[in-house]
Motif scaffolding. Sequence first.
Motif, PDB file in Angstrom:
ATOM      1  N   LEU A   1     -29.313 -22.252 -18.255  1.00  0.00           N
ATOM      2  CA  LEU A   1     -28.977 -20.977 -19.010  1.00  0.00           C
ATOM      3  C   LEU A   1     -29.445 -21.089 -20.482  1.00  0.00           C
ATOM      4  CD1 LEU A   1     -25.531 -19.916 -17.437  1.00  0.00           C
ATOM      5  CD2 LEU A   1     -27.590 -18.477 -17.216  1.00  0.00           C
ATOM      6  N   GLY A   2     -29.468 -22.373 -20.776  1.00  0.00           N
ATOM      7  CA  GLY A   2     -29.816 -22.535 -22.323  1.00  0.00           C
ATOM      8  C   GLY A   2     -28.461 -22.025 -23.180  1.00  0.00           C
ATOM      9  N   LEU A   3     -27.186 -21.909 -22.684  1.00  0.00           N
ATOM     10  CA  LEU A   3     -25.938 -21.201 -23.324  1.00  0.00           C
ATOM     11  C   LEU A   3     -24.895 -22.219 -22.635  1.00  0.00           C
ATOM     12  CD1 LEU A   3     -25.944 -18.860 -25.081  1.00  0.00           C
ATOM     13  CD2 LEU A   3     -24.885 -17.566 -23.194  1.00  0.00           C
ATOM     14  N   ARG A   4     -23.874 -22.467 -23.290  1.00  0.00           N
ATOM     15  CA  ARG A   4     -22.414 -22.863 -22.985  1.00  0.00           C
ATOM     16  C   ARG A   4     -21.985 -21.994 -21.805  1.00  0.00           C
ATOM     17  NH1 ARG A   4     -18.889 -24.432 -28.016  1.00  0.00           N
ATOM     18  NH2 ARG A   4     -19.348 -22.133 -28.328  1.00  0.00           N
ATOM     19  N   ALA A   5     -21.281 -22.664 -20.858  1.00  0.00           N
ATOM     20  CA  ALA A   5     -20.526 -21.775 -19.863  1.00  0.00           C
ATOM     21  C   ALA A   5     -19.652 -21.009 -20.334  1.00  0.00           C
ATOM     22  CB  ALA A   5     -20.012 -22.559 -18.775  1.00  0.00           C
ATOM     23  N   GLU A   6     -18.725 -21.209 -21.293  1.00  0.00           N
ATOM     24  CA  GLU A   6     -17.854 -20.505 -21.558  1.00  0.00           C
ATOM     25  C   GLU A   6     -18.183 -19.153 -22.425  1.00  0.00           C
ATOM     26  OE1 GLU A   6     -17.664 -24.054 -24.719  1.00  0.00           O
ATOM     27  OE2 GLU A   6     -18.156 -23.763 -22.238  1.00  0.00           O
ATOM     28  N   GLU A   7     -19.739 -19.135 -22.779  1.00  0.00           N
ATOM     29  CA  GLU A   7     -20.328 -17.906 -23.487  1.00  0.00           C
ATOM     30  C   GLU A   7     -20.864 -17.019 -22.323  1.00  0.00           C
ATOM     31  OE1 GLU A   7     -22.652 -19.796 -26.314  1.00  0.00           O
ATOM     32  OE2 GLU A   7     -20.981 -20.234 -27.856  1.00  0.00           O
ATOM     33  N   ALA A   8     -21.213 -17.772 -21.169  1.00  0.00           N
ATOM     34  CA  ALA A   8     -22.119 -17.046 -20.109  1.00  0.00           C
ATOM     35  C   ALA A   8     -21.959 -15.743 -19.787  1.00  0.00           C
ATOM     36  CB  ALA A   8     -22.402 -18.085 -19.123  1.00  0.00           C
ATOM     37  N   ALA A   9     -20.308 -15.652 -19.221  1.00  0.00           N
ATOM     38  CA  ALA A   9     -20.311 -14.213 -18.753  1.00  0.00           C
ATOM     39  C   ALA A   9     -19.989 -13.285 -19.788  1.00  0.00           C
ATOM     40  CB  ALA A   9     -18.791 -14.331 -18.174  1.00  0.00           C
ATOM     41  N   GLY A  10     -19.607 -13.552 -21.039  1.00  0.00           N
ATOM     42  CA  GLY A  10     -19.791 -12.445 -21.974  1.00  0.00           C
ATOM     43  C   GLY A  10     -21.377 -12.067 -22.092  1.00  0.00           C
ATOM     44  N   ALA A  11     -22.444 -13.042 -22.472  1.00  0.00           N
ATOM     45  CA  ALA A  11     -23.809 -12.912 -22.634  1.00  0.00           C
ATOM     46  C   ALA A  11     -24.350 -12.296 -21.473  1.00  0.00           C
ATOM     47  CB  ALA A  11     -24.295 -14.167 -22.959  1.00  0.00           C
ATOM     48  N   ALA A  12     -24.048 -12.463 -20.464  1.00  0.00           N
ATOM     49  CA  ALA A  12     -24.333 -11.706 -19.015  1.00  0.00           C
ATOM     50  C   ALA A  12     -24.179 -10.350 -19.078  1.00  0.00           C
ATOM     51  CB  ALA A  12     -23.943 -12.563 -17.831  1.00  0.00           C
ATOM     52  N   ARG A  13     -22.809 -10.019 -19.197  1.00  0.00           N
ATOM     53  CA  ARG A  13     -22.453  -8.567 -19.468  1.00  0.00           C
ATOM     54  C   ARG A  13     -23.244  -7.929 -20.570  1.00  0.00           C
ATOM     55  NH1 ARG A  13     -17.309 -10.717 -19.285  1.00  0.00           N
ATOM     56  NH2 ARG A  13     -16.999 -10.559 -21.499  1.00  0.00           N
ATOM     57  N   GLY A  14     -23.409  -8.482 -21.803  1.00  0.00           N
ATOM     58  CA  GLY A  14     -24.043  -8.063 -22.840  1.00  0.00           C
ATOM     59  C   GLY A  14     -25.488  -7.628 -22.528  1.00  0.00           C
ATOM     60  N   LEU A  15     -25.881  -8.470 -21.653  1.00  0.00           N
ATOM     61  CA  LEU A  15     -27.630  -8.450 -21.184  1.00  0.00           C
ATOM     62  C   LEU A  15     -27.830  -7.379 -20.255  1.00  0.00           C
ATOM     63  CD1 LEU A  15     -30.402  -9.111 -20.922  1.00  0.00           C
ATOM     64  CD2 LEU A  15     -30.017 -10.991 -19.514  1.00  0.00           C
ATOM     65  N   LEU A  16     -26.626  -7.389 -19.315  1.00  0.00           N
ATOM     66  CA  LEU A  16     -26.829  -6.122 -18.302  1.00  0.00           C
ATOM     67  C   LEU A  16     -26.824  -4.813 -18.840  1.00  0.00           C
ATOM     68  CD1 LEU A  16     -24.956  -7.826 -15.311  1.00  0.00           C
ATOM     69  CD2 LEU A  16     -27.191  -7.161 -15.167  1.00  0.00           C
ATOM     70  N   ALA A  17     -25.806  -4.734 -19.978  1.00  0.00           N
ATOM     71  CA  ALA A  17     -25.393  -3.156 -20.469  1.00  0.00           C
ATOM     72  C   ALA A  17     -26.664  -2.977 -21.437  1.00  0.00           C
ATOM     73  CB  ALA A  17     -24.239  -3.609 -21.406  1.00  0.00           C
ATOM     74  N   ALA A  18     -27.373  -3.929 -21.778  1.00  0.00           N
ATOM     75  CA  ALA A  18     -28.719  -3.603 -22.786  1.00  0.00           C
ATOM     76  C   ALA A  18     -29.695  -3.316 -21.902  1.00  0.00           C
ATOM     77  CB  ALA A  18     -29.162  -4.759 -23.529  1.00  0.00           C
ATOM     78  N   LEU A  19     -29.911  -3.951 -20.683  1.00  0.00           N
ATOM     79  CA  LEU A  19     -30.839  -3.513 -19.714  1.00  0.00           C
ATOM     80  C   LEU A  19     -30.564  -2.116 -19.066  1.00  0.00           C
ATOM     81  CD1 LEU A  19     -31.085  -6.514 -17.522  1.00  0.00           C
ATOM     82  CD2 LEU A  19     -32.950  -6.002 -19.294  1.00  0.00           C
ATOM     83  N   SER A  20     -29.376  -1.749 -19.128  1.00  0.00           N
ATOM     84  CA  SER A  20     -29.264  -0.375 -18.555  1.00  0.00           C
ATOM     85  C   SER A  20     -29.187   0.634 -19.675  1.00  0.00           C
ATOM     86  CB  SER A  20     -27.510  -0.238 -18.136  1.00  0.00           C
ATOM     87  OG  SER A  20     -27.377  -1.031 -16.924  1.00  0.00           O
ATOM     88  N   ALA A  21     -29.297   0.331 -20.706  1.00  0.00           N
ATOM     89  CA  ALA A  21     -29.389   1.094 -21.955  1.00  0.00           C
ATOM     90  C   ALA A  21     -31.095   1.419 -22.250  1.00  0.00           C
ATOM     91  CB  ALA A  21     -28.847   0.646 -23.195  1.00  0.00           C
ATOM     92  N   ILE A  22     -31.867   0.459 -21.731  1.00  0.00           N
ATOM     93  CA  ILE A  22     -33.267   0.867 -21.842  1.00  0.00           C
ATOM     94  C   ILE A  22     -33.937   1.981 -21.209  1.00  0.00           C
ATOM     95  CG2 ILE A  22     -35.710  -0.277 -21.928  1.00  0.00           C
ATOM     96  CD1 ILE A  22     -34.336  -3.145 -22.121  1.00  0.00           C
ATOM     97  N   PRO A  23     -34.283   2.896 -21.850  1.00  0.00           N
ATOM     98  CA  PRO A  23     -34.820   4.061 -21.285  1.00  0.00           C
ATOM     99  C   PRO A  23     -35.630   3.643 -19.960  1.00  0.00           C
ATOM    100  CG  PRO A  23     -35.211   4.400 -23.761  1.00  0.00           C
ATOM    101  CD  PRO A  23     -34.692   3.090 -23.299  1.00  0.00           C
ATOM    102  N   GLY A  24     -35.731   4.233 -18.817  1.00  0.00           N
ATOM    103  CA  GLY A  24     -36.265   4.052 -17.777  1.00  0.00           C
ATOM    104  C   GLY A  24     -35.833   2.685 -17.015  1.00  0.00           C
TER     105      GLY A  24
END
Length: 435
Positions: free
Chosen positions: A83-106
Motif C-alpha cells: 500500500l505504501g501506507l501504515r495499516a492504521e491509516e489504510a481504511a480511512g485512506a481507502a474510504r476517502g479514495l472511494l468517495a473521491a472516485l465516486s465524486a469524479i463525473p462519469g
Amino acid sequence: MWGTTPTIPAATVRAVNRLTARWAHATATAPATTGAPGAVAPATPELDAPTGTVLSAAGLWPLLGFLADGAAGAARAELEEALGLRAEEAAGAARGLLAALSAIPGSTAAVGLWARHDLKVREEWRTGLPETAFGRLGGDGPEADQRRLDAWAAKHTDGLIPTMPVTVREDTELVLAVAQALRTRWIRPFDAGRMSPETGPWAGRELVGLHRRTSLLDRVGVAEAPFGPLTVLRVLGNTGVDVHLLLGPEEADGGAVLSAGIELLSGVRKAVPGDLLPLGTPGPGLRVGLRLSETREPRLRVSTSPFSLTSDHDLLDRARLLGLTAACVPDPAPFPGVSEEALVVEGAQQTAVARFHARGFEAGSVSAMAAAGCGIPDRWYRVRSIELDIDRPFGFLAVHRTSRLVLSAGWVAEPVPYDENDVVDLYDEDEDWDA
C-alpha cells in the motif's frame, strides 16, 4: 456542466500510482512468480490475449487497505509495503479514495462484503468500510450466491464487468470486493477511418485509425527516459479524466514505458511540449517541421488506434508484489481483526476492461478476495506460473486531471483490422452515453 472536482490527498495519489507502476511493470516485463504457498497457476496466463492487457490499481488499492486494517503480523507488514501506507491509516485512506472516485463525473465506485451466515465478522472492522451492500452467503447454495455477486458486479460497473472475478465455493466464508467504473467523452472527438502503417509490427496492414487535428501543440510532448525518448499524447475528456497515450522506441521494454509515463505525472520526469520541440524526429512517431499555411495557427495532426481490452488477473500470481503472500498462510491467522474465526485468502482476482474509441473512453474493474476458514496444513506447495511475453506497441494511462491519479493502465498489443462496414458500428455505438 459537472459538479465540484473531488480532492484526493497527495499521499494517496502517490501510493496508488506507486502500486500502478510496480504492478504494470511486472505484468508487462516478466512472467509472474507465484508468491503464495499453494497458489495454482491459472490455465490461461493473463498476457495470453493477443490484444494486450489492462489493470486498475486504483480499484485494487482500497481492497488491500481494508484487508490491512484487519490484518496482523506478517500479513499486516506485507500489505503496508504494497500500500505504501501504515495499516492504521489504510481504511480511512481507502474510504476517502472511494468517495473521491465516486465524486469524479462519469465515475462510480462501490464496496461489497458478503459473509457466511454463521461467520462472526468483527463489528469494528466492518464499520471501517463505507456504506456497503453487506450480505450473507450459504443460504441457497454457492450457485445462488454466485448469481447475486455477479449481479452486484454488473450493477456497479454499469455492465462493463458482468461477473464477479472470484468463484463462491462451499467452503467460502467471506468475499470482499471493490468495483470501479468510469466513462468520459473527448472534448474533441476523433474521425474514424483507415490507417496503414509503413514500419513496425503492424506494417502492411489495413487498420482502423482514429484521426484529428488541433492547433494546441502542447497536447503532445517528449520526455527523456532510461530507454530513450518517450512520446506522450494527452487526449482530454469532458469529465476531468484524460487518457495519456505512451509511445517509446520499438525496442523499449513495455513495463519501462508505462513506468516512465507514471513518473511524468509525479514530476520525476518532465516532457518538452510540442511547441518547444526541435525540428526533425525528436520522439517516437513524431515528425516536426515547417509548412505553408493560410493561417497563423500551428497544427498538430494525430493518428492513433482504437482498442477494446479485457483482462483477468490472478492476484495471487503477484502475491509478493501485492502484499498477499502471508495472507494465504494460516499459521498464524493473518486476519484476526476481520473475524473471530481464523480466515485465509483462498482466491483474489481482478477483471478489468478499457475501451478507447472515436468519441470517448470507458474503463471498469472489479477486484475481489475470497476467504475460507483454515486449519494448519501438513505441507504447502510452491508452483511456478508461466506467462507469454508479447510485444506492445503503445501503453495508456487514464488519469484524473487535477490529482494525477491513474485510474486505469494498460497496453495495446494488437490493432483493429479495417472493415469499412464495421467502422461506424464499432465506434459510434455509444451515442446514448450521459456525458
